[in-house]
Design an enzyme around this catalytic site. Structure first.
Site, PDB file in Angstrom:
ATOM      1  N   ASP A  71      10.894  -3.459   4.185  1.00 46.38           N
ATOM      2  CA  ASP A  71      11.034  -2.002   4.286  1.00 46.38           C
ATOM      3  C   ASP A  71       9.967  -1.378   5.180  1.00 46.38           C
ATOM      4  O   ASP A  71      10.039  -0.178   5.480  1.00 46.38           O
ATOM      5  CB  ASP A  71      10.942  -1.359   2.892  1.00 46.38           C
ATOM      6  CG  ASP A  71      12.036  -1.843   1.962  1.00 46.38           C
ATOM      7  OD1 ASP A  71      13.193  -1.902   2.405  1.00 46.38           O
ATOM      8  OD2 ASP A  71      11.722  -2.182   0.805  1.00 46.38           O
ATOM      9  N   ASP A  94      15.535   1.902  -1.018  1.00 49.51           N
ATOM     10  CA  ASP A  94      15.738   0.459  -1.147  1.00 49.51           C
ATOM     11  C   ASP A  94      16.202   0.171  -2.576  1.00 49.51           C
ATOM     12  O   ASP A  94      15.919   0.946  -3.499  1.00 49.51           O
ATOM     13  CB  ASP A  94      14.420  -0.257  -0.853  1.00 49.51           C
ATOM     14  CG  ASP A  94      14.514  -1.751  -1.122  1.00 49.51           C
ATOM     15  OD1 ASP A  94      15.441  -2.390  -0.586  1.00 49.51           O
ATOM     16  OD2 ASP A  94      13.668  -2.253  -1.875  1.00 49.51           O
ATOM     17  N   CYS A 139     -16.687  27.892   5.503  1.00 46.92           N
ATOM     18  CA  CYS A 139     -15.380  28.426   5.872  1.00 46.92           C
ATOM     19  C   CYS A 139     -14.686  27.471   6.840  1.00 46.92           C
ATOM     20  O   CYS A 139     -15.201  26.403   7.169  1.00 46.92           O
ATOM     21  CB  CYS A 139     -15.530  29.801   6.518  1.00 46.92           C
ATOM     22  SG  CYS A 139     -16.555  29.768   8.015  1.00 46.92           S
TER      23      CYS A 139
END
Length: 696
Positions: free
Chosen positions: A595, A415, A13
């Site tokens: 970029d 771009d 869990c």
């Protein structure tokens, strides 16, 4: 810093996840620990001097059994399902037999007959609990002997208390025994855990299925021309492979001989085959469709593109979204809260004068029903299923939290070259005619990976390259060097020459008049449709480019968006910062070194698979193929994923809000509690499985 991956047994869990991650992160020399709950693995980033044996000992000290990952996790998952189904079968067989005896008791059997049936039920129930219950008992004991608890502790206490109550009643000749309830309780608990295991296997099946696409063997062409069948683990760069028609390619490589159609849908998501001739790159796992090819291996094994995809999918399940952090915090409170609540329930019913029998029954119901499984599964299963769906659509998720951020993006900046366009431009004019100048230009062009420079280098492929010194590439500007002490430049206008020109790039030798080289690039076939879908999703797309204003305006006008030209990397970064400062959450899509800063600064970022290493490292998601549509598809899938995660949280929390008070008030038996607990987990997993079709 070293990264080690371990297969961990005993994780049940969100509390287990939190214990592992926080326990390992607290060790000196460990930088981070990330659990992939679906695959039962933990990745640990640690200093080189900390060995794997020490980390395994630390995991053991936290209450789990672990071993170094060696590619066997899929089999271990299937073996767990086999163990569960065997225990489930034993519990089911015992349940049917005990129920037959119980029916006679319910029908009015009394006295010695009732006692006989109770003892026969006990003889069936005791070995059944010992065998089928060991799934829970072993996990609970492993945690308790290390001074910890997990979700199997209250389950084990509940089962054993119910069994003890039944034996006590039978020994005293009482009218009530709950052996049927004990074995039914085990049966439904095991049934829920088995179905949970099967559904998790299905959720992680994308990675396993991906790796199964690789053939077991390949035909290697020896130096003497002989053909040998070799296992793919033995392949190495430089080897030559013969790939027959209809065969899967075993490694990444370059075609040396032959021309054939290749099915690349595995890595591009596109069904149309592509032609592969001499010099073309082919990838492992793709299929040669028509004629034999001779392929020279460039990457094999763990270095192949398909292995990279698998690793990206694995990492997607290890990162933390906001919802996962909430689940972690809640899971830490689970153990003390549930045991306190069960004790208060026991005490409350005893004070009310209902006796030990009723008090224990209600306390057992509280122990079983308050399970955090659903909460722990709410996020990771959704992330894994969504990542698998996106992979099939050509999008690789590097970071699970990226889906949450992508879902909240409201601005898209793209771009131009290599992103909106294919990044495979061709020279349309402006090359110098003098052989010496062409040689210098060729040397400069091949020193850069910018698409325009690659186009120039391809156009001058037959020309010699002049020897240059001190070659330097300035990201976003161009490349420069020295020839006989004279500086030469190839790059953007304003850096390599005057800025007042519509030429794509300029080539200048010393102070001479620069050559204005014109380069044209073709937009992606679905660019207009993808941009329109981004706009429909409310992201207001805009093009950012370092190209000439005329080129950018023409493309932006064709696509119906705003475009900005002549932007440096710093300019793109500033645009992203300004949008973020204005309250927008920016999705930046770019591919080049220029970029990189903008990709890192953005709220979330994507890059095409053909991007530079800097671009791919900076991006949160990577899309493959020649289409731009995976970008809006990923946005839509991310939004759907977060809706499913929110639904899962509502289901998990709502279940506890409704079920726990009912159990405390005595309206829920242990058997009904087991059904409710298992059902809540299955509902959450089943809801997440709807995301298999999310990438549309």
């Amino acid at each position: 810093m070293t990264a080690s991956t371990f297969v961990v047994e005993g994780m049940r869990c969100a509390a287990c996840i939190a214990r592992l991650e926080h326990g390992l992160a607290a060790l000196p020399g460990v930088a981070a620990a990330r659990v992939n709950f679906t695959n039962r693995r933990v990745r640990v980033d640690h200093l080189d001097e900390i060995g794997e044996d020490r980390l395994i000992d630390a995991i053991d000290g936290l209450g789990f059994t672990a071993h170094a990952f060696a590619g066997e996790a899929a089999d271990s998952g299937r073996s767990e399902s086999r163990r569960l189904v065997l225990a489930l079968a034993v519990a089911g067989f015992a349940m049917m037999n005990v129920m037959l005896l119980s029916v006679s008791i319910w029908s009015g059997a009394d006295g010695a007959t009732r006692q006989l049936f109770h003892w026969l039920s006990a003889l069936i129930a005791l070995p059944t609990v010992a065998y089928s219950g060991r799934v829970f008992f072993a996990s609970a004991w492993s945690a308790l002997r290390r001074g910890r608890t997990n979700m199997d502790v209250p389950i084990s206490i509940g089962v054993l208390l119910t069994l003890a109550m039944s034996l006590y009643e039978t020994a005293l000749g009482g009218a009530h025994a709950y052996f049927d309830g004990v074995v039914m309780l085990l049966f439904f608990l095991l049934g829920g855990r088995f179905l949970d295991s099967v559904m998790r296997d299905r959720a992680r099946g994308g990675v396993d299925a991906l790796l199964r696409r690789l053939p077991a063997e390949a035909t290697v062409i020896a130096r003497d021309g002989a053909h040998q069948r070799r296992a793919i683990a033995e392949l190495a760069p430089g080897m030559r492979l013969l790939v027959t028609a209809g065969e899967r390619i075993a490694a990444d490589g370059i075609v040396e001989e032959g021309e054939s159609a290749v099915d690349r849908s595995l890595v591009t998501g596109e069904s149309a085959p592509e032609t592969a001739a001499a010099g073309a790159e082919v990838l492992a796992g793709t299929i040669n469709l028509s004629t034999p090819l001779v392929v020279k291996v460039t990457r094999a094994g763990e270095a192949t593109a398909i292995a990279d995809i698998a690793r990206l999918m694995e990492s997607a399940g290890q990162s933390k979204s906001r919802y996962m952090r909430i689940a972690d915090r809640a899971s830490r409170l689970y153990a003390p809260a549930v045991h306190t609540l069960a004790a208060l329930t026991l005490a409350g019913w005893l004070v009310a004068g209902l006796g030990w029998h009723v008090a224990l029954t209600n306390a057992v119901a509280v122990l079983i029903i308050t399970c955090p499984c659903a909460l722990g599964l709410a996020v990771p299963v959704a992330q894994v299923v969504a990542s698998g769906a996106l992979m099939r659509a050509g999008v690789l998720v590097k970071d699970g939290s990226a889906l949450e951020r992508l879902a909240k993006a409201d601005r898209a900046l793209l771009d131009k070259t290599g992103t909106v366009t294919l990044g495979r431009p061709v020279v349309t004019g402006g090359l110098p005619g003098a052989p010496g100048e062409r040689a210098i230009l060729h040397a400069l062009a091949r020193a850069s990976r910018h698409p325009s420079a690659l186009a120039v280098a391809a156009a001058l492929a037959d020309a010699p390259a002049a020897p240059l010194a001190d070659i330097v590439e300035e990201a976003g500007f161009g490349v420069r060097g020295l020839v006989h002490g004279v500086e030469v430049r190839l790059g953007r206008p304003g850096w390599a020459g005057p800025a007042d020109t519509d030429a794509s790039i300029l080539f200048r030798i010393g102070d001479a008049t620069p050559h204005a080289i014109r380069v044209a690039d073709r937009e992606r076939d679905d660019a207009a449709a993808a941009i329109a879908r981004l706009a429909a999703l409310g992201l207001a797309p805009e093009i950012l480019s370092g190209d000439a204003p005329g080129v950018v305006e023409a493309l932006a006008g064709e696509l119906g968006v705003h475009g900005r030209a002549r932007l440096t990397p710093q300019d793109k970064y500033a645009v992203v910062q300004a949008e973020e400062a204005a309250g927008h959450r920016v999705l930046m899509v770019g591919d080049g070194i220029n970029d990189g800063p903008a990709l890192k600064a953005a709220w979330v970022s994507m890059a095409p698979a053909g991007a530079s290493d800097v671009g791919q490292m900076a991006a949160d998601l990577v899309f493959v193929g020649a289409r731009l549509m995976p970008v809006p598809v990923a946005v839509a899938a991310a939004r759907r994923t977060m809706r499913v995660v929110a639904q899962n949280f509502a289901l998990a929390i709502g279940y506890n809000v409704l079920a726990v008070p009912l159990a405390v008030a005595g309206f829920v038996t242990p058997l009904i509690a087991a059904l409710a607990m298992s059902g809540s987990s299955l509902v959450v997993v089943a809801n997440a499985m709807r995301l298999r079709s999310a990438a549309r």
